[in-house]
Design an enzyme around this catalytic site. Structure first.
Site, mmCIF file in Angstrom:
data_model
loop_
_atom_site.group_PDB
_atom_site.id
_atom_site.type_symbol
_atom_site.label_atom_id
_atom_site.label_comp_id
_atom_site.label_asym_id
_atom_site.label_seq_id
_atom_site.Cartn_x
_atom_site.Cartn_y
_atom_site.Cartn_z
ATOM 1 N N THR A 9 -7.021 -0.486 -4.027
ATOM 2 C CA THR A 9 -5.597 -0.732 -3.769
ATOM 3 C C THR A 9 -4.745 0.463 -4.189
ATOM 4 O O THR A 9 -5.181 1.332 -4.935
ATOM 5 C CB THR A 9 -5.094 -1.970 -4.533
ATOM 6 O OG1 THR A 9 -5.243 -1.748 -5.940
ATOM 7 C CG2 THR A 9 -5.837 -3.219 -4.103
ATOM 8 N N HIS A 59 -11.241 -10.886 -10.867
ATOM 9 C CA HIS A 59 -10.598 -9.805 -10.118
ATOM 10 C C HIS A 59 -11.299 -8.447 -10.202
ATOM 11 O O HIS A 59 -11.104 -7.596 -9.336
ATOM 12 C CB HIS A 59 -9.150 -9.639 -10.617
ATOM 13 C CG HIS A 59 -8.214 -9.118 -9.573
ATOM 14 N ND1 HIS A 59 -8.593 -8.219 -8.589
ATOM 15 C CD2 HIS A 59 -6.903 -9.362 -9.338
ATOM 16 C CE1 HIS A 59 -7.560 -7.944 -7.812
ATOM 17 N NE2 HIS A 59 -6.525 -8.618 -8.238
ATOM 18 N N TYR A 86 6.185 -4.065 -7.577
ATOM 19 C CA TYR A 86 4.810 -3.730 -7.211
ATOM 20 C C TYR A 86 4.423 -4.525 -5.969
ATOM 21 O O TYR A 86 4.522 -5.749 -5.955
ATOM 22 C CB TYR A 86 3.884 -4.093 -8.376
ATOM 23 C CG TYR A 86 2.411 -3.796 -8.210
ATOM 24 C CD1 TYR A 86 1.807 -2.808 -8.975
ATOM 25 C CD2 TYR A 86 1.609 -4.511 -7.332
ATOM 26 C CE1 TYR A 86 0.454 -2.541 -8.855
ATOM 27 C CE2 TYR A 86 0.265 -4.249 -7.193
ATOM 28 C CZ TYR A 86 -0.322 -3.265 -7.970
ATOM 29 O OH TYR A 86 -1.661 -3.000 -7.840
#
Length: 792
Positions: A616, A487, A603
């Site tokens: 993001t 990630h 979230y």
């Protein structure tokens, strides 16, 4: 005697082939040095170098084209000819500047007067051309900083926005390359401290009692009036100096400095088609999949991929995350990891039954055909050699805690054969696992099989993936495939774009023959896949076992549920005049309240790629409006009231999403303020408390970005199931969803068995019912909806 020197588990034939591949060999004899050249090896060296230089030339050419965008290199010639033509009409378009340049030419004495004039005119034309490019890029940057269009009502575009769209088209030029817009994207703005605090307090109001909220408000006001402005000054300074004031700190402190396992906690996965397996032959599916990845990489290197845009608009998105997609590995460190990227790699690393292989994917400067890759994969599948001592579970080092992996890497993998083999894996284009299991929707219980499929992609056996690679492709025994992605280097939409291309290219362009094998010609002189060698001492094996135990405990605790919701999709939701994403998010809130009897901090990931190097931002989906709607519905309030509250809640969510996309979010700003406070050695009770709040409901939508690649009308069975991730909080849920076509929504739900309050299947059932209840309220014809239409 020579056979005794062959490392255990490495076939002698491979050693012979390795010797043949050496470009030259020499021996010292009484007569002198006997030198033997291998012409084939030298030819391969030449072709490999030629391929490398071609790639360098393409990069140089693309950097020039991108550097002058939105103009083109040929426009320089047009400007030069125009200036020279104007001069020959005895007029001076430079208003005396050409004459000034001519006076100061360093070679004026060696040139004729006419040559001096031409050279001066060309220099002036070049400066004028560069000035025009700078002006156009500045104008485009200003145009892309306009975001009011996003807040306008759907289908009702203002005149200002219409003019803006026309200007963006004019200044965008023609046929942009992948990175053409990078220099024109605006920088992420730093919100005002008071605005962020106001929005934060509003977001936590429904989650706190009166006394808790009053205490938090006092902390916030104290922070705003004292430390906040000082920290803000440093952030503004960073925003002026750097391309993005968030992204580098986000990558460093959220991802790379994490010391817990990245498997489950950070890495995520993508699934194959839901209903179709193009071929049941594992080697064939691997051949097409690997070839499709390489085709994407070639397009990426040549910048032939179209720049991503906001769907339905001309607005470009930042492409910076694409740069580290291939040839990239996360390197463990004791305090922080690093992301290492190499310019090129002409092989992939393959794992099968505890053995690691190097598979060359180029020969004589050309990419191997799918059929050639299939045959090479088949050789690996048929290789009878056992794993070397300590080799089979070596990948568990990447699945466990980061500090033991960093220490053992430094101690046992910094020299010799272990370093060479580890370098081979880390420098590979990507990692491939040939899995002996069969996965996918199958058997008597297809629902359970999807859950097993998800868990397999998320963590596998905890040692049969290389979780540090930018991504690992997984090909199962029955031909099903998937991928697991690290990630830190990029977010899911970037990997999803790659995965869409691979699935579509595999099935619709490359295809298979009638027997299920790959297509393409075969070179009979392909080099064998190279078995990697290891020398793993017992001390290292002990660390591997410890990492595997940590990873296995984490994997066994993951409760996963994947299901397809087929009652309706975005088609019916849009008829309700509601954003599909807002609709689903509200359903998740309703389902969570029914599941747990309370609300929680939620979230939702939103992109900020409208800005340079954007990643993001968080949309806090649990709002005052969503809580009011859920309470009204659950307490049996009148339907008209529920409908109106439904509208208010979905409109609020859509507005929050737009604000997050346009740089007016809450959490990244507060995160960066916290980082600055740590650098300054200052403590903030407000920031400390904000950053410690748990996200018990973490959600994300997987976008379908390349709809043109799939014909869902004529081939609805070719539908990807999307992807998912592990739970963020030990007592919470992770929910990923993908809206496919007009009539389907796929959900991926994760939580932990160790938490008695969570259950992925139970929450999945609540989501199903919540979606049905919301559609009933939102359907056209309801009293509240009729009034809403009149108000519009």
């Amino acid at each position: 005697m020579e056979a005794d020197n062959v490392p255990c588990g490495e076939p002698i034939s491979e050693m012979a082939e390795a010797h043949q591949a050496v470009a030259f060999q020499f021996t010292i004899t009484p007569e002198g040095i006997d030198l033997q050249l291998s012409h084939e090896a030298l030819r391969q060296v030449y072709l490999s170098g030629l391929r490398s230089w071609k790639k360098r030339f393409i990069r140089l050419k693309n950097s020039v084209i991108t550097g002058v965008y939105p103009a083109s290199p040929s426009s320089w010639l047009f400007v030069v000819i125009a200036i020279l033509a104007t001069m020959y009409t005895r007029s001076d378009p430079s208003m005396g500047l050409i004459a000034k340049i001519q006076e100061h030419l360093p070679v004026s004495q060696s040139l004729s007067a006419q040559c001096q004039t031409v050279v001066s005119a060309v220099l002036f034309s070049t400066l004028l051309w560069l000035s025009l490019i700078f002006t156009m890029r500045l104008c485009l940057k200003q145009l892309l900083s306009y975001h009011r269009w996003m807040f306008e009502q759907h289908g009702k575009m203002s005149n200002t926005t219409k003019v803006w769209v026309a200007l963006v088209r004019i200044f965008s030029g023609r046929q942009p390359l992948l990175y053409s817009y990078q220099g024109s994207l605006p920088n992420l703005p730093v919100p005002a401290v008071k605005d962020t605090i106001k929005r934060y307090l509003e977001s936590v109001r429904p989650l706190m009692t009166e006394s808790e909220f009053e205490r938090m408000s006092k902390l916030a006001i104290e922070f705003e009036g004292s430390l906040g402005n000082r920290l803000q000054w440093y952030l503004k300074l960073k925003a002026l100096w750097s391309a993005n004031y968030v992204s580098d700190w986000w990558e460093e402190y959220i991802y790379l400095r994490g010391r817990s396992p990245i498997m489950v906690n950070s890495n995520y996965y993508g699934m194959d088609f839901l209903y179709v397996t193009p071929t049941p032959i594992q080697a064939a599916r691997a051949g097409n999949t690997i070839h499709a990845f390489l085709l994407y990489r070639r397009k990426l290197n040549r910048e032939e991929l179209k720049p991503s845009r906001v769907p339905g608009t001309v607005i470009p998105l930042c492409a910076a995350q694409c740069e580290r997609m291939f040839n990239t590995t996360r390197i463990p460190g004791e305090e922080t990891d690093t992301v290492q990227h190499w310019q090129d790699s002409d092989y992939v690393a393959v794992y099968h039954r505890g053995r690691y292989f190097r598979l060359w994917v180029y020969k004589s400067g050309r990419m191997l055909t799918p059929r050639e890759i299939e045959l090479q994969i088949q050789k690996i599948l048929e290789d009878p050699s056992p794993p070397l001592s300590g080799e089979d579970k070596l990948g568990a080092l990447t699945a466990g805690d980061r500090v033991p992996w960093a220490k053992v890497r430094k101690q046992f993998f910094s020299t010799g054969v272990n370093k060479r083999s580890l370098d081979c894996i880390e420098r590979a284009a990507f990692f491939v696992t040939l899995d002996d299991d069969e996965q996918g929707m199958m058997g008597d219980d297809p629902a359970a099989s999807l859950d097993r499929y998800a868990k397999s992609l998320l963590h596998g056996k905890c040692y049969d993936r290389w979780f540090d690679k930018s991504f690992s492709a997984v090909v199962y025994k029955n031909g099903k495939n998937g991928l697991n992605a690290e990630h830190s280097w990029a977010d899911a939409p970037v990997v999803a774009h790659l995965w869409e291309f691979v699935l579509a290219t595999d099935s619709f362009q490359l295809g298979y023959d009638e027997e299920g094998h790959c297509k393409g010609n075969v070179d009979p002189k392909l080099p064998q896949p190279q078995r990697l060698s290891w020398d793993i001492p017992p001390e290292c094996e002990e660390v591997v076992s410890q990492s595997l135990a940590v990873a296995q405990a984490l994997a066994d605790d993951v409760d996963f549920h994947v299901f397809s919701f087929r009652d309706f999709g975005k088609g019916k939701i849009k008829k309700c005049r509601i954003s599909p994403d807002a609709f689903i998010q509200l359903a998740l809130q309703l389902a969570y309240y029914r599941d747990r009897g309370l609300f929680c901090l939620t979230y939702e990931a939103s992109m900020t790629r409208l800005f340079r190097e954007g990643r993001t931002e968080t949309v806090r989906s649990c709002t005052n409006e969503s809580c009011a709607f859920v309470k009204a519905l659950e307490s049996g309030e009148e339907e008209d009231l529920c409908v109106r509250l439904l509208r208010l809640a979905t409109d609020k969510h859509q507005n929050l999403y737009r604000m997050a996309m346009t740089g007016a979010g809450i959490d990244r700003h507060l995160f960066c303020l916290y980082v600055v406070s740590k650098y300054l050695g200052l403590e903030s009770p407000f920031l400390k408390e904000v950053l410690s709040e748990p996200w018990r409901l973490s959600t994300s939508q997987t976008p379908v970005q390349q709809v043109e690649l799939f014909d869902l009308v004529n081939h609805p069975e070719y539908i990807s199931c999307g992807g998912g991730f592990g739970p963020v909080a030990d007592d919470g849920y992770g929910v990923s969803y993908i809206i496919v076509g007009e009539n389907m929504i796929n959900f991926h739900i994760s939580c932990k068995y160790s938490c008695a309050q969570t259950d992925s299947h139970r929450y999945g059932a609540q989501i199903r019912q919540a979606l049905l209840d919301l559609l009933r309220l939102g359907e056209p014809g309801r009293t509240g909806n009729t009034q809403a239409k009149k108000d519009l």
